[in-house]
Write a protein that holds these residues in place. Structure first.
Motif, PDB file in Angstrom:
ATOM      1  N   TYR A   1      56.507 116.494  38.763  1.00 45.17           N
ATOM      2  CA  TYR A   1      56.231 116.855  37.657  1.00 45.17           C
ATOM      3  C   TYR A   1      55.548 115.100  36.827  1.00 45.17           C
ATOM      4  O   TYR A   1      55.407 113.657  37.005  1.00 45.17           O
ATOM      5  CB  TYR A   1      57.344 116.735  36.486  1.00 45.17           C
ATOM      6  CG  TYR A   1      56.978 117.646  35.236  1.00 45.17           C
ATOM      7  CD1 TYR A   1      56.840 118.966  34.983  1.00 45.17           C
ATOM      8  CD2 TYR A   1      56.481 115.776  34.361  1.00 45.17           C
ATOM      9  CE1 TYR A   1      56.216 118.828  33.940  1.00 45.17           C
ATOM     10  CE2 TYR A   1      56.338 117.167  32.535  1.00 45.17           C
ATOM     11  CZ  TYR A   1      56.196 118.117  32.520  1.00 45.17           C
ATOM     12  OH  TYR A   1      55.738 118.464  31.658  1.00 45.17           O
TER      13      TYR A   1
ATOM     14  N   ASP B   1      53.767 114.101  33.513  1.00 42.20           N
ATOM     15  CA  ASP B   1      53.705 114.083  32.369  1.00 42.20           C
ATOM     16  C   ASP B   1      52.425 114.022  31.686  1.00 42.20           C
ATOM     17  O   ASP B   1      52.310 113.308  31.559  1.00 42.20           O
ATOM     18  CB  ASP B   1      54.491 113.883  32.065  1.00 42.20           C
ATOM     19  CG  ASP B   1      54.835 114.023  30.914  1.00 42.20           C
ATOM     20  OD1 ASP B   1      53.925 114.736  29.946  1.00 42.20           O
ATOM     21  OD2 ASP B   1      55.799 113.370  29.613  1.00 42.20           O
TER      22      ASP B   1
ATOM     23  N   SER C   1      52.808 114.239  27.243  1.00 41.20           N
ATOM     24  CA  SER C   1      53.429 113.316  25.688  1.00 41.20           C
ATOM     25  C   SER C   1      52.878 112.402  25.993  1.00 41.20           C
ATOM     26  O   SER C   1      52.391 111.562  26.417  1.00 41.20           O
ATOM     27  CB  SER C   1      55.200 112.574  26.812  1.00 41.20           C
ATOM     28  OG  SER C   1      55.662 113.898  27.430  1.00 41.20           O
TER      29      SER C   1
ATOM     30  N   GLN D   1      56.845 108.717  26.575  1.00 43.02           N
ATOM     31  CA  GLN D   1      57.208 108.014  27.589  1.00 43.02           C
ATOM     32  C   GLN D   1      57.921 106.978  27.624  1.00 43.02           C
ATOM     33  O   GLN D   1      58.944 106.697  28.405  1.00 43.02           O
ATOM     34  CB  GLN D   1      56.049 108.551  28.927  1.00 43.02           C
ATOM     35  CG  GLN D   1      55.482 109.627  28.543  1.00 43.02           C
ATOM     36  CD  GLN D   1      53.583 109.101  29.352  1.00 43.02           C
ATOM     37  OE1 GLN D   1      53.931 108.510  30.514  1.00 43.02           O
ATOM     38  NE2 GLN D   1      52.978 110.036  29.277  1.00 43.02           N
TER      39      GLN D   1
ATOM     40  N   ARG E   1      61.482 107.855  27.043  1.00 47.62           N
ATOM     41  CA  ARG E   1      61.999 108.914  27.836  1.00 47.62           C
ATOM     42  C   ARG E   1      62.929 107.563  29.243  1.00 47.62           C
ATOM     43  O   ARG E   1      63.556 107.707  29.453  1.00 47.62           O
ATOM     44  CB  ARG E   1      61.620 109.581  28.789  1.00 47.62           C
ATOM     45  CG  ARG E   1      61.847 110.543  30.028  1.00 47.62           C
ATOM     46  CD  ARG E   1      60.876 110.964  30.818  1.00 47.62           C
ATOM     47  NE  ARG E   1      60.449 112.195  30.103  1.00 47.62           N
ATOM     48  CZ  ARG E   1      60.902 113.493  29.550  1.00 47.62           C
ATOM     49  NH1 ARG E   1      62.642 113.433  30.221  1.00 47.62           N
ATOM     50  NH2 ARG E   1      61.188 114.492  29.011  1.00 47.62           N
TER      51      ARG E   1
ATOM     52  N   THR F   1      59.489 115.431  20.130  1.00 48.78           N
ATOM     53  CA  THR F   1      59.006 114.844  21.132  1.00 48.78           C
ATOM     54  C   THR F   1      59.464 113.776  22.367  1.00 48.78           C
ATOM     55  O   THR F   1      60.074 114.242  23.261  1.00 48.78           O
ATOM     56  CB  THR F   1      58.087 115.028  21.450  1.00 48.78           C
ATOM     57  OG1 THR F   1      57.574 115.842  20.339  1.00 48.78           O
ATOM     58  CG2 THR F   1      57.094 115.438  23.073  1.00 48.78           C
TER      59      THR F   1
ATOM     60  N   SER G   1      62.981 114.388  25.041  1.00 51.78           N
ATOM     61  CA  SER G   1      63.407 113.957  25.857  1.00 51.78           C
ATOM     62  C   SER G   1      64.130 113.271  26.246  1.00 51.78           C
ATOM     63  O   SER G   1      65.074 113.454  27.366  1.00 51.78           O
ATOM     64  CB  SER G   1      62.113 112.732  26.145  1.00 51.78           C
ATOM     65  OG  SER G   1      60.780 113.723  26.403  1.00 51.78           O
TER      66      SER G   1
ATOM     67  N   GLU H   1      58.713 123.096  36.615  1.00 51.83           N
ATOM     68  CA  GLU H   1      57.253 123.004  35.531  1.00 51.83           C
ATOM     69  C   GLU H   1      56.985 123.362  34.643  1.00 51.83           C
ATOM     70  O   GLU H   1      56.543 122.370  33.827  1.00 51.83           O
ATOM     71  CB  GLU H   1      56.565 122.896  36.365  1.00 51.83           C
ATOM     72  CG  GLU H   1      54.876 122.705  36.220  1.00 51.83           C
ATOM     73  CD  GLU H   1      54.327 121.092  36.127  1.00 51.83           C
ATOM     74  OE1 GLU H   1      53.274 121.431  35.131  1.00 51.83           O
ATOM     75  OE2 GLU H   1      55.278 120.475  37.113  1.00 51.83           O
TER      76      GLU H   1
ATOM     77  N   ARG I   1      59.937 122.871  31.481  1.00 50.84           N
ATOM     78  CA  ARG I   1      60.304 121.257  31.074  1.00 50.84           C
ATOM     79  C   ARG I   1      58.738 120.621  29.972  1.00 50.84           C
ATOM     80  O   ARG I   1      58.360 120.695  28.598  1.00 50.84           O
ATOM     81  CB  ARG I   1      59.699 119.902  32.235  1.00 50.84           C
ATOM     82  CG  ARG I   1      59.274 118.444  31.278  1.00 50.84           C
ATOM     83  CD  ARG I   1      59.594 117.501  32.365  1.00 50.84           C
ATOM     84  NE  ARG I   1      60.941 117.283  32.687  1.00 50.84           N
ATOM     85  CZ  ARG I   1      61.359 117.836  34.226  1.00 50.84           C
ATOM     86  NH1 ARG I   1      59.903 118.421  34.726  1.00 50.84           N
ATOM     87  NH2 ARG I   1      62.493 117.997  34.671  1.00 50.84           N
ATOM     88  N   THR I   2      57.282 122.123  30.403  1.00 51.93           N
ATOM     89  CA  THR I   2      56.038 121.522  30.071  1.00 51.93           C
ATOM     90  C   THR I   2      56.459 122.691  28.379  1.00 51.93           C
ATOM     91  O   THR I   2      55.516 122.042  27.460  1.00 51.93           O
ATOM     92  CB  THR I   2      55.351 122.428  30.740  1.00 51.93           C
ATOM     93  OG1 THR I   2      54.590 121.780  31.535  1.00 51.93           O
ATOM     94  CG2 THR I   2      53.621 122.630  29.910  1.00 51.93           C
TER      95      THR I   2
ATOM     96  N   LEU J   1      57.809 120.706  25.841  1.00 48.95           N
ATOM     97  CA  LEU J   1      57.551 119.299  25.181  1.00 48.95           C
ATOM     98  C   LEU J   1      56.016 119.737  24.381  1.00 48.95           C
ATOM     99  O   LEU J   1      55.718 119.064  23.401  1.00 48.95           O
ATOM    100  CB  LEU J   1      56.651 118.664  26.061  1.00 48.95           C
ATOM    101  CG  LEU J   1      57.868 117.345  27.337  1.00 48.95           C
ATOM    102  CD1 LEU J   1      56.737 117.420  28.226  1.00 48.95           C
ATOM    103  CD2 LEU J   1      57.665 116.044  26.425  1.00 48.95           C
TER     104      LEU J   1
END
Length: 403
Positions: A9, A11, A14, A19, A22, A82, A86, A304, A307-308, A311
């Motif tokens: 993945y 990202d 984000s 990030q 996370r 966001t 996460s 994929e 998660r997208t 987010l």
């Protein structure tokens, strides 16, 4: 264990702050949640089974400050939803119970309280953020859960000379056996309003925790409200504005549940990939079989997408969209369905070991069965998935046709 999301993945959505959060949440979850995850997954659902040590550690780490602005002690992030989603994914990777506790405490109770006047926010939110109080959110009742219409809600708040009297029963209320404050949705005349209920008030009682198939660390119980006397400042928002508070909060919550589904699915995926490399069948690794290659490739693509989607929904919420549909509905439905499918696949790939919670021999192994037990509730709570697909259909066809 390898984290395949780090390889598969990339990202591109984000923000940098998300990030960083996370990475912080992953380190804390690995250190705090992982060592307790098996005990939580197999624990007894009584008050003493609440993972207080984990809750306290998360508060001490500062993760409970992630969703909130600085004026109440929060991180003051530019993209709080966001970052919060996460965090939920990283917690659910090891324990969906812990993720659900965090979700209800921060996203549901905390987000609802954050919509109050400043006096309400300053009274309650600092206590939720430092973990000295536990929050709960009560909309569901014995006869209504998904249906939050005034006709379905039987809990009633009646205005008095000194404030309000609250009476009714709420059901499936996460954190309620240990909660200090509960945000309650009640009928006021022909509409709905939300109230801040201090659980120490006379007339508030919480039943024995339910014993559930999974999420055993996430305690739920009935909350009885027997003519509870509330002052005027217990009204959260405006009289008649409760449905909007509840729905906007639950929309945020659905993004959190989507993230939890992705977290569980990723955990099951990672455990399965390692097993497929390690397990020898007919003189070769199980992963040499094309069936498992194709299945895992498909699940990687679904991870994929899921998660997208969550987010993107969270980023839309952070941009000021109160109801980020259809992304929130699609993310919740896809993320939770994927967790169930991937957990089932993990059990099948592990064979007999997949069906075992604890192996009788001394051989060490990492169980996957608790992910299967924990994942199913995601398709049900905070808006059943059938409702999520209906919301998507309504976006496509319009209310005139879809209702």
């Amino acid at each position: 264990m390898n984290r395949y999301a780090d390889v598969m993945y990339h990202d591109m959505l984000s923000p940098e702050e998300t990030q960083a959060i996370r990475a912080e949440a992953r380190a804390i979850s690995d250190r705090v949640v992982r060592p307790r995850a098996r005990m939580i997954a197999n624990g007894d659902e009584r008050v003493e089974g609440f993972p207080q040590d984990v809750f306290d550690a998360l508060a001490l780490s500062g993760l409970m400050r992630v969703p909130f602005p600085r004026d109440v002690g929060g991180r003051g992030l530019r993209h709080p939803a966001t970052a919060t989603a996460s965090v939920v994914e990283e917690l659910a990777y090891h324990s969906n119970s812990v993720a659900a506790i965090f979700d209800v405490h921060c996203i549901l109770a905390g987000n609802a309280l954050n919509q109050g006047v400043d006096e309400q926010r300053q009274r309650w939110l600092p206590r939720l953020l430092d973990g000295s109080s536990v929050g709960a959110f009560a909309t569901s009742e014995p006869g209504s859960s998904t249906d939050l219409s005034p006709e379905a809600i039987k809990t009633v708040a009646t205005r008095t000379d000194h404030g309000w009297t609250l009476a009714g029963v709420k059901r499936w209320i996460t954190n309620s056996p240990v909660a200090d404050v509960i945000v309650v949705l009640a009928r006021t005349g022909s509409s709905l309003s939300t109230f801040i209920v201090d659980t120490s008030l006379p007339g508030v009682s919480v039943g024995q925790p339910d014993r559930k198939m999974g999420n055993r660390g996430q305690l739920t119980a009935d909350v009885r409200l027997d003519s509870v006397k509330l002052s005027d400042d217990a009204l959260l928002g405006t009289e008649g504005g409760g449905l909007r508070v509840a729905l906007s909060t639950l929309t945020y919550g659905r993004i959190g549940i989507a993230a939890a589904g992705v977290g569980m699915a990723q955990s099951a995926f990672d455990k399965t990939a390692e097993h497929l490399k390690r397990r020898q069948v007919f003189g070769a690794p199980l992963g040499t079989k094309q069936h498992w290659q194709m299945l895992m490739a498909r699940r990687a693509a679904e991870l994929e997408s899921a998660r997208t989607l969550y987010l993107k929904a969270a980023l839309r919420l952070d941009s000021g969209t109160s109801f980020p549909e259809p992304e929130a509905a699609m993310a919740k439905a896809l993320g939770t369905e994927l967790s169930v499918h991937m957990a089932r696949d993990a059990i099948q790939a592990h064979g007999g070991l997949g069906f075992i919670a604890e192996l009788g021999s001394s051989e060490d192994f990492d169980p996957v069965e608790h992910i299967y037990r924990d994942s199913k509730i995601g398709e049900i709570y905070e808006g059943a998935n059938e409702i999520q697909w209906w919301i998507v259909a309504r976006n496509i066809l319009g209310r005139d046709i879809a209702g």
